[in-house]
Write a protein that holds these residues in place. Structure first.
Motif, PDB file in Angstrom:
ATOM      1  N   ASN A 146       0.850  -1.190   0.000  1.00 41.38           N
ATOM      2  CA  ASN A 146       0.000   0.000   0.000  1.00 41.38           C
ATOM      3  C   ASN A 146       0.887   1.241   0.000  1.00 41.38           C
ATOM      4  OD1 ASN A 146       0.698   0.569   2.845  1.00 41.38           O
ATOM      5  ND2 ASN A 146      -0.629  -1.198   3.301  1.00 41.38           N
ATOM      6  N   LEU A 147       0.231   2.377  -0.106  1.00 41.66           N
ATOM      7  CA  LEU A 147       0.953   3.641  -0.219  1.00 41.66           C
ATOM      8  C   LEU A 147       1.791   3.936   1.024  1.00 41.66           C
ATOM      9  CD1 LEU A 147       1.259   5.938  -2.275  1.00 41.66           C
ATOM     10  CD2 LEU A 147      -0.576   7.146  -1.063  1.00 41.66           C
ATOM     11  N   GLY A 148       1.242   3.621   2.198  1.00 49.02           N
ATOM     12  CA  GLY A 148       1.970   3.882   3.436  1.00 49.02           C
ATOM     13  C   GLY A 148       3.249   3.080   3.525  1.00 49.02           C
ATOM     14  N   ASN A 149       3.176   1.807   3.170  1.00 45.44           N
ATOM     15  CA  ASN A 149       4.375   0.965   3.228  1.00 45.44           C
ATOM     16  C   ASN A 149       5.383   1.336   2.146  1.00 45.44           C
ATOM     17  OD1 ASN A 149       3.519  -0.466   5.451  1.00 45.44           O
ATOM     18  ND2 ASN A 149       2.610  -2.131   4.259  1.00 45.44           N
ATOM     19  N   LEU A 150       4.885   1.751   0.974  1.00 47.22           N
ATOM     20  CA  LEU A 150       5.793   2.208  -0.075  1.00 47.22           C
ATOM     21  C   LEU A 150       6.558   3.452   0.393  1.00 47.22           C
ATOM     22  CD1 LEU A 150       6.819   2.001  -3.017  1.00 47.22           C
ATOM     23  CD2 LEU A 150       4.898   3.490  -3.676  1.00 47.22           C
ATOM     24  N   THR A 151       5.842   4.361   1.041  1.00 46.74           N
ATOM     25  CA  THR A 151       6.486   5.565   1.585  1.00 46.74           C
ATOM     26  C   THR A 151       7.530   5.192   2.621  1.00 46.74           C
ATOM     27  OG1 THR A 151       4.424   6.804   1.257  1.00 46.74           O
ATOM     28  CG2 THR A 151       6.066   7.783   2.721  1.00 46.74           C
ATOM     29  N   PHE A 152       7.215   4.213   3.464  1.00 44.59           N
ATOM     30  CA  PHE A 152       8.161   3.795   4.497  1.00 44.59           C
ATOM     31  C   PHE A 152       9.419   3.184   3.882  1.00 44.59           C
ATOM     32  CE2 PHE A 152       9.739   0.375   7.325  1.00 44.59           C
ATOM     33  CZ  PHE A 152      10.269   1.195   8.319  1.00 44.59           C
ATOM     34  N   VAL A 153       9.258   2.424   2.799  1.00 40.81           N
ATOM     35  CA  VAL A 153      10.422   1.811   2.151  1.00 40.81           C
ATOM     36  C   VAL A 153      11.375   2.890   1.646  1.00 40.81           C
ATOM     37  CG1 VAL A 153      11.185   0.474   0.152  1.00 40.81           C
ATOM     38  CG2 VAL A 153       9.283  -0.348   1.544  1.00 40.81           C
TER      39      VAL A 153
END
Length: 653
Positions: free
Chosen positions: A11-18
């Motif tokens: 999801n977008l949140g996990n992509l941002t975290f990566v």
């Protein structure tokens, strides 16, 4: 089953975290090794910073709310694709572009530069619209300067190809230039402290401790905003960030105890602006000053403490005098602060002391000092978290998790760093175009001509120029423009470079209060549900005595030139002068109006002599009378300040 798990994790949140984790790890690695140098680092990390800024902006809202969701998603993918393309291209071609192809770029070099130039311009339009329009006007001016009817602005013009290359692949200016490099090295390193403090809740804990220190007096409640903003300012370096973090707690607190909304917002605005001055972070301008002067950042920090001391002492007095006029004298219940929050606050201040020891006493470089301080704070905050959660099982820690705190730290660092990287990349374009057109040289020559007539006239015109620039641009932009336009002419006329740079630095701070674009005032006013314009004007009134410090550094030059005892004496003189001026403006010393005005005017005269008389002995003698008058006046003010004066700062009905 597999599809459900995939949806939960992709999801977008996990992509941002990566991407946040990649930037965090890269910055830590660079701080420790310095491998490749700052220019190579920015060629690698700038696309990642822009990806993060795109993702953070998209999480808040669609980039283009007037377009369908599918179009927004497609544009986000295209923007990220441009960043990935630039990242891969510079990964393989950086050495050739930076060394062997300077001045003879390939078509693909130009295409990559063009795409990144357009992307930064578009993102600046979304995040910093004023800067975008200034840059767009500069692009047109750079290309068509030969059409100017005024000789002062005329230049032969250049091609769009030159505009793009000077802003990108030439790397001496533009988005890959010195400003982007500072954002991803010095600033990113120091933001590690703020990120870790935020991730483990040390910032909010500290604000509650400051409320406790403000005491039980209702009239001391606004001091919680002053103390809280001063503390958060040590690691935020931003007025608007201070207003968000501190204002969300202190403004409702002040309103609850009877402070008018406009005054509550104005106090927080004035206190938050101190984050631009408060060491060891001191805002982006201080890092740029270190680069301009070619000195270690610690040299700037040592001088910054003098400015911060004067700022917050004078501000605290002004707020106290006004609070007495605005609020009843009944006591209030001091808030309780858990042991968990007290220890987090202590760790925060220990971290600041640790950083100063690393840079000032041991003499460690800025990047390593910031890295070791961040590690020091992380270890202590983690130990505090583990002890209270698993040993004491304190309810105050029940909602926190180790991974949650770490993730918040990393994402906070990515958010702040990517935001400032975009800002400084945008400013890199601006200064690069100023350089290409020769505008800086013409403006400097004009100031030199004015200074040859009278130095004071030049200082005044420089102040007006800086204030006007600050009306439309953020503090960082104001400082950069002032540093390249004003500092050179001042130093050529014999002004010490430290004085010239701190003059411009303070100008950039006051520019944050220039109507109509004060972001700090806008945030505070929104939290207080008060009028933005009235908030800004009241904050400007509160800060007016402190603005005298901008000019006092010319006469009390030891304040920013000679650290040590001469600096201490000069700082005390300036502080006495600004505090006496604050009392002359906001205090009451006599019940009879005519006598009150006469006494306060006399105090103001002593204050101005203390601040501006060229003879140090005369200034010290005057300071004795100014200090005695201020102390006596504060004691009298508490007894006779008329409550009806509160109406002066009440919001209009």
């Amino acid at each position: 089953m597999w599809s459900d798990a995939l949806k939960r994790h992709v999801n977008l949140g996990n992509l941002t975290f990566v991407f946040s984790l990649v930037m965090f790890a890269w910055v830590v690695w660079y701080c420790y090794t310095g491998f490749g140098g700052a220019q190579e680092l920015v060629s690698r990390l700038l696309p990642i910073a822009l990806i993060l800024q795109i993702l953070f902006m998209y999480q808040k809202d669609y980039l283009y709310p007037w377009l369908p969701p599918i179009v927004n998603r497609l544009l986000v993918v295209i923007y990220i694709g441009i960043c990935v393309y630039a990242f891969v291209y510079f990964l393989g071609e950086y050495e050739d572009i930076a060394i062997y192809r300077q001045g003879s770029y390939t078509t693909q070099d130009f295409v990559v530069g063009l795409l990144m130039f357009l992307l930064v311009m578009e993102l600046s339009r979304l995040a910093h619209p004023t800067l975008f329009w200034v840059n767009l006007a500069l692009v047109l001016y750079t290309m068509f300067g030969y059409l100017s009817p005024l000789d002062f602005f005329w230049h032969p013009g250049t091609t769009f190809y030159r505009v793009v290359t000077s802003s990108t692949v030439e790397m001496s200016n533009g988005i890959y230039g010195i400003y982007g490099q500072i954002a991803l090295t010095l600033i990113a390193a120091f933001l590690l402290l703020a990120a870790i403090a935020n991730g483990f809740g040390a910032q909010s804990a500290m604000i509650h401790v400051m409320q406790r220190l403000a005491g039980r007096s209702r009239q001391m409640v606004p001091q919680a905003a002053v103390l809280g903003s001063m503390s958060i300012g040590m690691v935020s370096g931003s007025g608007s960030a201070n207003a968000v973090v501190v204002g969300t707690i202190t403004i409702p607190l002040m309103k609850r105890y009877g402070v008018p909304g406009v005054f509550a917002a104005a106090v927080e605005t004035a206190a938050s602006m101190g984050g631009l001055i408060m060491p060891p972070m001191m805002g982006v301008g201080a890092f740029l000053m270190s680069e301009f002067l070619g000195v270690p950042y610690w040299d700037v920090v040592v001088r910054g403490f003098a400015l911060a001391f004067t700022y917050y002492v004078s501000l605290a007095l002004a707020v106290y005098l006004l609070a007495i006029r605005l609020m009843p004298r009944e006591s209030v219940e001091a808030p309780r602060v858990s042991a968990y929050n007290q220890i987090k606050t202590a760790v925060f201040f220990l971290g600041v002391v640790f950083l100063m020891v690393m840079m000032g006493w041991i003499g460690m470089g800025e990047l390593l000092a910031a890295l070791y301080t961040a590690a020091f704070m992380f270890v202590l905050l983690l130990a505090n978290f583990l002890y209270f959660k698993y040993v004491l099982k304190d309810p105050a820690v029940a909602q926190e998790t180790f991974l949650g705190n770490v993730r918040l730290s990393i994402e906070t660092h990515a958010d702040m760093t990517s935001y400032l990287t975009l800002l400084l990349a945008t400013l890199g374009i601006m200064i690069g175009l100023f350089t290409v057109t020769g505008f800086i040289n013409r403006m400097g020559a004009m100031l030199l001509d004015l200074g040859s007539w009278n130095l004071m006239a030049m200082v005044f015109m420089a102040f007006v120029f800086g204030w006007l620039v600050g009306m439309g641009l953020p503090p960082t932009a104001t400082y950069i423009i002032g540093a390249v336009v004003i500092v050179g002419p001042l130093t050529k006329l014999g002004v010490n470079p430290w004085i010239a740079h701190f003059f411009v630095f303070l100008l950039s701070v006051w520019g944050e209060l220039s109507p109509p674009t004060s972001l700090t005032a806008a945030i505070s006013a929104r939290i207080a549900e008060a009028s933005f314009m009235r908030t800004m004007w009241v904050a400007l009134e509160i800060c007016l005595p402190i603005t005298l410090m901008t000019f006092a550094i010319f006469t009390r030059s030891d304040m920013v030139v000679n650290p040590g005892w001469p600096q201490v004496l000069a700082t005390l003189l300036v502080t006495i002068g600004t505090c006496a001026t604050a009392f002359a403006m906001f205090g009451r010393v006599h019940a009879k109006p005519s006598a009150d005005v006469a006494l306060r005017v006399l105090l103001a005269v002593f204050a101005f002599v203390t601040l501006f008389h060229p003879d140090g002995y005369v200034a010290m003698a005057s300071a004795v009378f100014a200090l005695a008058g201020t102390i006596y006046g504060v004691a009298r003010h508490r007894r006779i300040a008329p409550p009806e004066a509160a109406q002066e700062l009440q919001p209009a009905s």
